[in-house]
Design a protein around this motif. Structure first.
Motif, PDB file in Angstrom:
ATOM      1  N   PHE A  88       0.838  -1.195   0.000  1.00  0.00           N
ATOM      2  CA  PHE A  88       0.000   0.000   0.000  1.00  0.00           C
ATOM      3  C   PHE A  88       0.877   1.250   0.000  1.00  0.00           C
ATOM      4  CE2 PHE A  88      -4.159  -1.769   0.813  1.00  0.00           C
ATOM      5  CZ  PHE A  88      -3.919  -2.936   1.512  1.00  0.00           C
ATOM      6  N   CYS A  89       0.470   2.237  -0.780  1.00  0.00           N
ATOM      7  CA  CYS A  89       1.027   3.561  -0.581  1.00  0.00           C
ATOM      8  C   CYS A  89      -0.011   4.393   0.180  1.00  0.00           C
ATOM      9  CB  CYS A  89       1.395   4.243  -1.892  1.00  0.00           C
ATOM     10  SG  CYS A  89       0.030   4.563  -3.011  1.00  0.00           S
ATOM     11  N   ALA A  90       0.442   5.390   0.899  1.00  0.00           N
ATOM     12  CA  ALA A  90      -0.449   6.249   1.673  1.00  0.00           C
ATOM     13  C   ALA A  90       0.091   7.667   1.619  1.00  0.00           C
ATOM     14  CB  ALA A  90      -0.563   5.770   3.116  1.00  0.00           C
ATOM     15  N   VAL A  91      -0.814   8.621   1.423  1.00  0.00           N
ATOM     16  CA  VAL A  91      -0.442  10.018   1.254  1.00  0.00           C
ATOM     17  C   VAL A  91      -0.962  10.835   2.424  1.00  0.00           C
ATOM     18  CG1 VAL A  91      -0.754  12.047  -0.217  1.00  0.00           C
ATOM     19  CG2 VAL A  91      -0.424   9.799  -1.251  1.00  0.00           C
ATOM     20  N   ASN A  92      -0.130  11.697   2.947  1.00  0.00           N
ATOM     21  CA  ASN A  92      -0.527  12.598   4.024  1.00  0.00           C
ATOM     22  C   ASN A  92      -1.366  13.733   3.451  1.00  0.00           C
ATOM     23  OD1 ASN A  92      -0.680  14.303   6.245  1.00  0.00           O
ATOM     24  ND2 ASN A  92       1.368  15.120   5.948  1.00  0.00           N
ATOM     25  N   TYR A  93      -2.600  13.881   3.957  1.00  0.00           N
ATOM     26  CA  TYR A  93      -3.428  14.989   3.497  1.00  0.00           C
ATOM     27  C   TYR A  93      -3.780  15.946   4.619  1.00  0.00           C
ATOM     28  CZ  TYR A  93      -7.622  12.811   5.582  1.00  0.00           C
ATOM     29  OH  TYR A  93      -8.546  12.274   6.442  1.00  0.00           O
ATOM     30  N   GLY A  94      -3.375  15.613   5.821  1.00  0.00           N
ATOM     31  CA  GLY A  94      -3.791  16.414   6.963  1.00  0.00           C
ATOM     32  C   GLY A  94      -2.711  17.296   7.543  1.00  0.00           C
ATOM     33  N   GLY A  95      -1.665  17.570   6.791  1.00  0.00           N
ATOM     34  CA  GLY A  95      -0.599  18.415   7.309  1.00  0.00           C
ATOM     35  C   GLY A  95       0.004  17.830   8.560  1.00  0.00           C
ATOM     36  N   ALA A  96       0.045  18.626   9.617  1.00  0.00           N
ATOM     37  CA  ALA A  96       0.688  18.193  10.856  1.00  0.00           C
ATOM     38  C   ALA A  96      -0.049  17.043  11.537  1.00  0.00           C
ATOM     39  CB  ALA A  96       0.798  19.365  11.819  1.00  0.00           C
ATOM     40  N   THR A  97      -1.336  16.866  11.219  1.00  0.00           N
ATOM     41  CA  THR A  97      -2.082  15.763  11.838  1.00  0.00           C
ATOM     42  C   THR A  97      -1.664  14.422  11.263  1.00  0.00           C
ATOM     43  OG1 THR A  97      -3.885  15.765  10.225  1.00  0.00           O
ATOM     44  CG2 THR A  97      -4.084  17.264  12.105  1.00  0.00           C
ATOM     45  N   ASN A  98      -1.044  14.467  10.087  1.00  0.00           N
ATOM     46  CA  ASN A  98      -0.615  13.257   9.398  1.00  0.00           C
ATOM     47  C   ASN A  98      -1.754  12.274   9.157  1.00  0.00           C
ATOM     48  OD1 ASN A  98       1.949  12.366   8.248  1.00  0.00           O
ATOM     49  ND2 ASN A  98       1.538  10.497   9.354  1.00  0.00           N
ATOM     50  N   LYS A  99      -2.928  12.792   8.842  1.00  0.00           N
ATOM     51  CA  LYS A  99      -3.995  11.909   8.393  1.00  0.00           C
ATOM     52  C   LYS A  99      -3.579  11.353   7.036  1.00  0.00           C
ATOM     53  CE  LYS A  99      -7.741  14.501  10.585  1.00  0.00           C
ATOM     54  NZ  LYS A  99      -8.995  15.257  10.342  1.00  0.00           N
ATOM     55  N   LEU A 100      -3.846  10.081   6.824  1.00  0.00           N
ATOM     56  CA  LEU A 100      -3.414   9.419   5.605  1.00  0.00           C
ATOM     57  C   LEU A 100      -4.588   8.939   4.773  1.00  0.00           C
ATOM     58  CD1 LEU A 100      -0.501   7.162   6.946  1.00  0.00           C
ATOM     59  CD2 LEU A 100      -0.364   9.478   6.013  1.00  0.00           C
ATOM     60  N   ILE A 101      -4.429   9.041   3.451  1.00  0.00           N
ATOM     61  CA  ILE A 101      -5.318   8.376   2.505  1.00  0.00           C
ATOM     62  C   ILE A 101      -4.521   7.237   1.886  1.00  0.00           C
ATOM     63  CG2 ILE A 101      -6.499   8.543   0.298  1.00  0.00           C
ATOM     64  CD1 ILE A 101      -8.128   9.918   2.232  1.00  0.00           C
ATOM     65  N   PHE A 102      -5.086   6.032   1.952  1.00  0.00           N
ATOM     66  CA  PHE A 102      -4.398   4.855   1.428  1.00  0.00           C
ATOM     67  C   PHE A 102      -4.858   4.538   0.013  1.00  0.00           C
ATOM     68  CE2 PHE A 102      -2.002   2.724   4.802  1.00  0.00           C
ATOM     69  CZ  PHE A 102      -2.327   3.534   5.875  1.00  0.00           C
ATOM     70  N   GLY A 103      -3.933   4.034  -0.788  1.00  0.00           N
ATOM     71  CA  GLY A 103      -4.300   3.432  -2.052  1.00  0.00           C
ATOM     72  C   GLY A 103      -4.986   2.096  -1.798  1.00  0.00           C
ATOM     73  N   THR A 104      -5.538   1.515  -2.856  1.00  0.00           N
ATOM     74  CA  THR A 104      -6.295   0.267  -2.701  1.00  0.00           C
ATOM     75  C   THR A 104      -5.394  -0.948  -2.575  1.00  0.00           C
ATOM     76  OG1 THR A 104      -6.523   0.222  -5.092  1.00  0.00           O
ATOM     77  CG2 THR A 104      -8.399   1.042  -3.840  1.00  0.00           C
ATOM     78  N   GLY A 105      -4.091  -0.749  -2.794  1.00  0.00           N
ATOM     79  CA  GLY A 105      -3.159  -1.841  -2.601  1.00  0.00           C
ATOM     80  C   GLY A 105      -2.836  -2.584  -3.886  1.00  0.00           C
ATOM     81  N   THR A 106      -1.643  -3.161  -3.922  1.00  0.00           N
ATOM     82  CA  THR A 106      -1.199  -4.017  -5.022  1.00  0.00           C
ATOM     83  C   THR A 106      -0.853  -5.375  -4.435  1.00  0.00           C
ATOM     84  OG1 THR A 106      -0.315  -2.185  -6.333  1.00  0.00           O
ATOM     85  CG2 THR A 106       0.568  -4.395  -6.777  1.00  0.00           C
ATOM     86  N   LEU A 107      -1.576  -6.387  -4.868  1.00  0.00           N
ATOM     87  CA  LEU A 107      -1.302  -7.751  -4.422  1.00  0.00           C
ATOM     88  C   LEU A 107      -0.215  -8.340  -5.301  1.00  0.00           C
ATOM     89  CD1 LEU A 107      -1.848 -10.277  -2.758  1.00  0.00           C
ATOM     90  CD2 LEU A 107      -3.752 -10.797  -4.287  1.00  0.00           C
ATOM     91  N   LEU A 108       0.924  -8.599  -4.702  1.00  0.00           N
ATOM     92  CA  LEU A 108       2.075  -9.135  -5.423  1.00  0.00           C
ATOM     93  C   LEU A 108       2.219 -10.616  -5.124  1.00  0.00           C
ATOM     94  CD1 LEU A 108       4.722  -8.756  -7.052  1.00  0.00           C
ATOM     95  CD2 LEU A 108       5.853  -8.245  -4.874  1.00  0.00           C
ATOM     96  N   ALA A 109       2.242 -11.412  -6.182  1.00  0.00           N
ATOM     97  CA  ALA A 109       2.460 -12.855  -6.039  1.00  0.00           C
ATOM     98  C   ALA A 109       3.693 -13.220  -6.845  1.00  0.00           C
ATOM     99  CB  ALA A 109       1.245 -13.622  -6.543  1.00  0.00           C
ATOM    100  N   VAL A 110       4.722 -13.664  -6.147  1.00  0.00           N
ATOM    101  CA  VAL A 110       5.960 -14.044  -6.811  1.00  0.00           C
ATOM    102  C   VAL A 110       5.995 -15.566  -6.929  1.00  0.00           C
ATOM    103  CG1 VAL A 110       8.476 -13.946  -6.771  1.00  0.00           C
ATOM    104  CG2 VAL A 110       7.131 -12.045  -5.842  1.00  0.00           C
ATOM    105  N   GLN A 111       6.012 -16.014  -8.159  1.00  0.00           N
ATOM    106  CA  GLN A 111       5.967 -17.458  -8.425  1.00  0.00           C
ATOM    107  C   GLN A 111       7.389 -18.019  -8.493  1.00  0.00           C
ATOM    108  OE1 GLN A 111       2.955 -18.559  -8.367  1.00  0.00           O
ATOM    109  NE2 GLN A 111       1.964 -16.566  -8.583  1.00  0.00           N
ATOM    110  N   PRO A 112       7.602 -19.182  -7.841  1.00  0.00           N
ATOM    111  CA  PRO A 112       8.945 -19.781  -7.881  1.00  0.00           C
ATOM    112  C   PRO A 112       9.305 -20.290  -9.273  1.00  0.00           C
ATOM    113  CG  PRO A 112       7.418 -21.177  -6.671  1.00  0.00           C
ATOM    114  CD  PRO A 112       6.672 -19.930  -7.012  1.00  0.00           C
TER     115      PRO A 112
END
Lengths: 112, 111
Positions: A88-112
Motif C-alpha cells: 500500500f502507498c499512503a499520502v498525508n493529506y492532513g498536514g501536521a495531523t498526518n492523516k493518511l489516505i491509502f491506495g487500494t493496494g497491489t497484491l504481489l504474487a511471486v511465483q517460484p
C-alpha cells in the motif's frame, strides 16, 4: 476529493524478474509512505518519503517520490517468493495531523 | 516493547449490539488513529486523536465514537452495530517521521 490510485492492483511475477508498482495521488502532499501487509496480518512500514526526489532502498525494494508529478514508485529487483504480499502507498493529506489516505493496494504474487 | 496492542482479536455481534474496541501503545506517541479495512480496499480513517482529550473525525466516522482516555489508550465504540460495520479494524500510533505503527487488528462480524 483526494484520491490515491495504485497500479497494477494485482501483479504476478516470476522470481528473478524486475517490476514497478505505481502510486498516483490527486493533490499536493509532502509525505508519502509505503506499507506491506501479509495475508491476515497487520501493516508494516517500509518507506517514509519526505521530499521531492526522495529515494529509499531496502534490500530488493526501492521507493521514490516525485511531488511535482504526484507520483511514487516502488521498484522490485530480482523478486523472491518472500516478497509476496500486498503493498500500500499512503499520502498525508492532513498536514501536521498526518492523516493518511491509502491506495487500494497491489497484491504481489511471486511465483517460484 | 509491545508496540500497539488491540483487544479483542475477533468479535461477532448481532445487529443493534454495542461494543468497545480497545487500543494501547507503549511508544509514548502523541497521535493515534482508528482505521477500518474492507476486502479489496485500502484502509480508511475513522477517527484521529492528536493528544489526550482531543479527537477528530476522519473519512468514515458515522456510527462510531472514540475516547482518548490517556496518552496510551484510544478506544473505539460501536453504539448500535450494523452489518455494514463488518470489517477489520486497525489502531495505529504515529512515529517521529509521521510513519504509523499498526496494531494486529480486530476482525468484527455483525450479523
Amino acid at each position: 476529493e483526494l484520491k490515491v490510485e495504485q497500479n497494477p492492483l494485482f501483479l504476478s511475477m516470476q522470481e528473478g524478474k524486475n517490476y514497478t508498482i505505481y502510486c498516483n495521488y490527486s493533490t499536493t502532499s509532502d509525505r508519502l509512505y509505503w506499507y506491506r501487509q501479509d495475508p491476515g496480518k497487520s501493516l508494516e512500514s517500509l518507506f517514509v518519503l519526505l521530499s521531492n526526489g526522495a529515494v529509499k532502498q531496502e534490500g530488493r525494494l526501492m521507493a521514490s517520490l516525485d511531488t511535482k508529478a504526484r507520483l511514487s514508485t516502488l521498484h522490485i529487483t530480482a523478486a523472491v517468493h518472500d516478497l509476496s504480499a500486498t503493498y500500500f502507498c499512503a499520502v498525508n493529506y492532513g498536514g501536521a495531523t498526518n492523516k493518511l489516505i491509502f491506495g487500494t493496494g497491489t497484491l504481489l504474487a511471486v511465483q517460484p | 516493547n509491545a508496540g500497539v496492542t488491540q483487544t479483542p482479536k475477533f468479535q461477532v455481534l448481532k445487529t443493534g449490539q454495542s461494543m468497545t474496541l480497545q487500543c494501547a501503545q507503549d511508544m509514548n506517541h502523541n497521535s493515534m488513529y482508528w482505521y477500518r479495512q474492507d476486502p479489496g480496499m485500502g484502509l480508511r480513517l475513522i477517527y484521529y486523536s492528536a493528544s489526550e482529550g482531543t479527537t477528530d473525525k476522519g473519512e468514515v466516522p458515522n456510527g462510531y465514537n472514540v475516547s482518548r482516555l490517556n496518552k496510551r489508550e484510544f478506544s473505539l465504540r460501536l453504539e448500535s452495530a450494523a452489518p455494514s460495520q463488518t470489517s477489520v479494524y486497525f489502531c495505529a500510533s504515529r512515529g517521529t517521521r509521521g510513519e504509523q505503527y499498526f496494531g494486529p487488528g480486530t476482525r468484527l462480524t455483525v450479523t
